[in-house]
Motif scaffolding. Structure first.
Motif, mmCIF file in Angstrom:
data_model
loop_
_atom_site.group_PDB
_atom_site.id
_atom_site.type_symbol
_atom_site.label_atom_id
_atom_site.label_comp_id
_atom_site.label_asym_id
_atom_site.label_seq_id
_atom_site.Cartn_x
_atom_site.Cartn_y
_atom_site.Cartn_z
ATOM 1 N N ALA A 242 25.606 -22.426 -47.657
ATOM 2 C CA ALA A 242 27.028 -22.754 -47.797
ATOM 3 C C ALA A 242 27.484 -22.542 -49.244
ATOM 4 C CB ALA A 242 27.288 -24.190 -47.356
ATOM 5 N N ILE A 243 26.659 -22.975 -50.206
ATOM 6 C CA ILE A 243 27.065 -22.879 -51.613
ATOM 7 C C ILE A 243 27.065 -21.422 -52.096
ATOM 8 C CG2 ILE A 243 24.929 -23.073 -52.997
ATOM 9 C CD1 ILE A 243 26.230 -25.482 -54.412
ATOM 10 N N LEU B 117 27.514 -18.719 -50.017
ATOM 11 C CA LEU B 117 28.527 -17.938 -49.292
ATOM 12 C C LEU B 117 29.910 -18.077 -49.917
ATOM 13 C CD1 LEU B 117 27.788 -18.300 -45.475
ATOM 14 C CD2 LEU B 117 27.354 -16.359 -46.962
ATOM 15 N N LEU C 153 26.259 -31.923 -41.800
ATOM 16 C CA LEU C 153 26.070 -30.481 -42.049
ATOM 17 C C LEU C 153 27.230 -29.661 -41.478
ATOM 18 C CD1 LEU C 153 22.241 -29.985 -41.356
ATOM 19 C CD2 LEU C 153 23.397 -30.266 -43.554
ATOM 20 N N PHE C 154 27.772 -30.129 -40.353
ATOM 21 C CA PHE C 154 28.898 -29.411 -39.753
ATOM 22 C C PHE C 154 30.071 -29.312 -40.735
ATOM 23 C CE2 PHE C 154 32.818 -29.211 -37.223
ATOM 24 C CZ PHE C 154 32.544 -28.105 -36.429
ATOM 25 N N VAL D 65 29.221 -26.731 -43.434
ATOM 26 C CA VAL D 65 29.245 -25.346 -42.974
ATOM 27 C C VAL D 65 30.690 -24.831 -42.925
ATOM 28 C CG1 VAL D 65 28.879 -23.987 -40.880
ATOM 29 C CG2 VAL D 65 27.028 -25.364 -41.792
ATOM 30 N N LEU D 66 31.623 -25.760 -42.719
ATOM 31 C CA LEU D 66 33.046 -25.381 -42.692
ATOM 32 C C LEU D 66 33.591 -25.060 -44.091
ATOM 33 C CD1 LEU D 66 34.966 -27.669 -40.187
ATOM 34 C CD2 LEU D 66 35.045 -25.185 -40.302
ATOM 35 N N PHE E 2 34.900 -21.560 -45.203
ATOM 36 C CA PHE E 2 36.184 -21.217 -44.600
ATOM 37 C C PHE E 2 37.330 -21.950 -45.301
ATOM 38 C CE2 PHE E 2 39.670 -22.348 -41.783
ATOM 39 C CZ PHE E 2 40.111 -21.101 -41.391
ATOM 40 N N ALA F 200 37.982 -20.688 -48.775
ATOM 41 C CA ALA F 200 38.659 -19.387 -48.802
ATOM 42 C C ALA F 200 40.136 -19.551 -48.431
ATOM 43 C CB ALA F 200 37.975 -18.414 -47.840
ATOM 44 N N TYR F 201 40.398 -20.373 -47.411
ATOM 45 C CA TYR F 201 41.764 -20.565 -46.939
ATOM 46 C C TYR F 201 42.621 -21.189 -48.038
ATOM 47 C CZ TYR F 201 45.534 -22.061 -43.749
ATOM 48 O OH TYR F 201 46.748 -22.253 -43.136
ATOM 49 N N PHE G 114 44.329 -28.853 -45.476
ATOM 50 C CA PHE G 114 43.157 -28.465 -44.679
ATOM 51 C C PHE G 114 41.878 -28.606 -45.501
ATOM 52 C CE2 PHE G 114 40.180 -25.816 -42.442
ATOM 53 C CZ PHE G 114 40.581 -25.831 -41.125
ATOM 54 N N LEU H 210 21.997 -11.149 -50.820
ATOM 55 C CA LEU H 210 23.424 -10.817 -50.642
ATOM 56 C C LEU H 210 23.822 -9.605 -51.476
ATOM 57 C CD1 LEU H 210 25.415 -14.177 -50.529
ATOM 58 C CD2 LEU H 210 24.838 -12.644 -48.657
ATOM 59 N N THR I 117 25.028 -21.125 -40.243
ATOM 60 C CA THR I 117 26.010 -21.050 -41.326
ATOM 61 C C THR I 117 26.823 -19.761 -41.244
ATOM 62 O OG1 THR I 117 24.283 -22.143 -42.630
ATOM 63 C CG2 THR I 117 26.280 -21.531 -43.790
ATOM 64 N N VAL J 26 30.511 -19.361 -39.278
ATOM 65 C CA VAL J 26 31.849 -19.573 -39.829
ATOM 66 C C VAL J 26 32.388 -18.322 -40.514
ATOM 67 C CG1 VAL J 26 31.529 -20.396 -42.206
ATOM 68 C CG2 VAL J 26 33.198 -21.507 -40.733
ATOM 69 N N ALA K 284 39.820 -16.458 -43.032
ATOM 70 C CA ALA K 284 40.907 -17.323 -43.478
ATOM 71 C C ALA K 284 42.219 -16.544 -43.404
ATOM 72 C CB ALA K 284 40.647 -17.789 -44.906
ATOM 73 N N PHE L 198 33.119 -21.545 -32.514
ATOM 74 C CA PHE L 198 32.283 -21.969 -33.642
ATOM 75 C C PHE L 198 31.628 -23.304 -33.356
ATOM 76 C CE2 PHE L 198 32.497 -24.648 -37.572
ATOM 77 C CZ PHE L 198 31.361 -24.152 -38.168
ATOM 78 N N PHE M 220 27.677 -23.935 -32.850
ATOM 79 C CA PHE M 220 27.020 -24.890 -33.754
ATOM 80 C C PHE M 220 26.216 -25.886 -32.929
ATOM 81 C CE2 PHE M 220 26.550 -28.602 -36.381
ATOM 82 C CZ PHE M 220 26.411 -28.115 -37.661
#
Lengths: 202, 202, 202, 202
Positions: free
Chosen positions: A33-34, A36, A105-106, A109-110, A113, A116-117, A130, B36, C35, C38, C43, C69, C73
């Protein structure tokens, strides 16, 4: 009860590793996650004939994305430190612990997104809300996890820390969602102060 | 002091694993950052009627990207080796160690972006400077981490290495940022020599 | 037989770690698959002059993707819990165990694709069938893995659980593919009920 | 010699973990490379008014990509099994071992690119050669790693396996690059047989 009994039948030699595995799986999710987060920042393409000013302008336009990236990195890092601290006390595990960990964790993982949004649309209400709601959920699920772990009834921890430190730790955990909730509340008054509010984390 | 006291309350049986976890989390970040890098190189699509020459031409145009990929792979690998070496001495951890480690990881996580930005625009100053500054920051944060670990006051290392090796190790660590700083300095004189300067790492 | 003999020559001190490694490699695959889900949700970009309604409309259009998603998950999390449970009994390993584990991981690695294909096209038959077949294959390969592990002939488990729990565990494992097969069967009758069928997992 | 002396100063209690760390870092790279393969297959978007035939046609067009994905999954899985087997004998490490391991990982990290390039352009020579050369390099670097590990002069392995098994293992390792070299050689004669040649792996 039957599920827990099932766990008790596990090979006793492998019991410690079963806890390690929950932790290392969580760490892999944290790490992905970190990492990505940066994928969402596309490297700008310099076109033929661009002046140095135009090139710097391109970078300058990425500043909100870098800010979002930095903020999300900080949030995930703080959550990791908290998770690291919590699981330093875990000697036993239950199905419920695994479930609460997955809820937590869910929300992590979000983050790529939401990040970025938000960072692509920093001037708008909805993405900001959000993003902050995502972080608030991260804090709440983390709080639920910690509360479960340190509750003596659940038999997770053998060497309980002192009550004063437990309270301090839980207060710190709930501080992150409160700061981001605060951000939501003052946003209609001042966008700048709202976006600066995470500085209170320190 | 209270934070460190909090750590001391951890279950003594799990203390070693807490250090392992810091290391393995870092390794996951290293592994994702290094993998990556290749994502930024898009596989060229061969259109109908392309001659073999045109297909090779497409590949040839990717050479700067492969060079950037190779260089970044090398930089992350060298940083991993250094981290691996440092943490082979770590017997205790503090909040500060975790913080310094996150500073270091932050610069690593940025690498796929910097690498893509530089390798897509190899003829321009700004991306080259940006990329080199990223690597220099990686070196500086790594240096700060190493200095903290081997400082006897911090109580991280039980079996200190000899002073001569400590000095050698820290000199090697600081060599990478110096080489890339050197690249920035000679770039205005000769782009080719600047881009070749990482060869000095060996 | 020769392959297994080869394994027996391994350094006895490292034997336990060889099993740990199979597990931790699997966990890394689990973590990345869960992961990456997502990443498929892009976005939305807010254009100048968008009203709050239009911004919410953009988010609303993502609801099927969020549903996909969330479902994926859940499926990967349930599979992880099952794998975690199974390998809590593993004391020995064979080439066949590694092979069956790779079959299982193959179906997991496909999940981000199936999930994206389904959640971008929720109104069509083919993506829904494709997605459900992927999950069914995950269940079948997991079932094959569990059956192999608990078969006393294979010598994987030293401390066998009671027969009643073995049966319960295997029944639960096969439940997921049956629910998704059920989804395929009722889809021609009612799309809504078919898409809701995973709720039966609880 | 000084570098190896440096390693010898490591805390003896942490020495085993230093080897584990090399392995687990490699595993994370394996896991990410194998999971990123699927990212290159974009989920097709179904447009309004598509007939079931058109939807199946879209999937059918992905068959070469799925073939490439499956093949690359197989290659990485075989390399993982080989690496798993090799490191089951490793009791000591050197700088050279880390270096050879990084050469091997470098070829693995390239796989998602080569796999995408080949599977998007299956009818052309260059991508097929590029892909096969990547796999051949994977085999060669793996062979070099194995040769180094089992050479008694290097002091990596304490419990050497029998010579017959060492030879068998090395022969198997070199088989993969030979099969893909064979594919390159027969490609001008028959593309179909060339693409089928990996079946010989079994």
């Amino acid at each position: 009860m039957s599920k827990e009994h099932f766990l008790e039948q596990h090979d006793p030699e492998r019991k410690d590793f079963q806890i390690d595995r929950i932790i290392l799986f969580s760490d892999a999710v944290f790490a992905i996650a970190i990492t990505l987060l940066v994928i969402e920042i596309k490297a700008p393409e310099i076109l033929k004939g661009f002046t140095p000013d135009q090139i710097l302008e391109q970078l300058y336009e990425l500043v909100p994305k870098f800010w979002g990236f930095f903020l999300s990195f900080l949030v995930i890092a703080l959550n990791w430190r908290s998770h690291h601290r919590t699981f330093g006390f875990v000697n036993h595990y239950t199905n419920r612990l695994i479930l609460l960990n997955f809820f937590f964790l869910f929300t992590l993982v979000l983050m790529p997104f939401s990040s970025a949004y938000y960072s692509e649309n920093t001037r708008y209400n909805v993405p900001y809300y959000f993003y902050n709601i995502n972080i608030i959920l991260t804090g709440i699920t983390n709080y639920a996890l910690i509360k479960y772990v340190f509750n003596p009834k659940n038999g997770i921890v053998e060497h309980q820390p002192t009550i004063i430190f437990k309270k301090l730790f839980m207060a710190r955990t709930i501080a992150i969602p409160i700061i981001f909730l605060f951000g939501i509340l003052i946003w209609p008054l001042s966008r700048m102060y709202a976006q600066m509010s995470p500085i209170l984390i320190w």
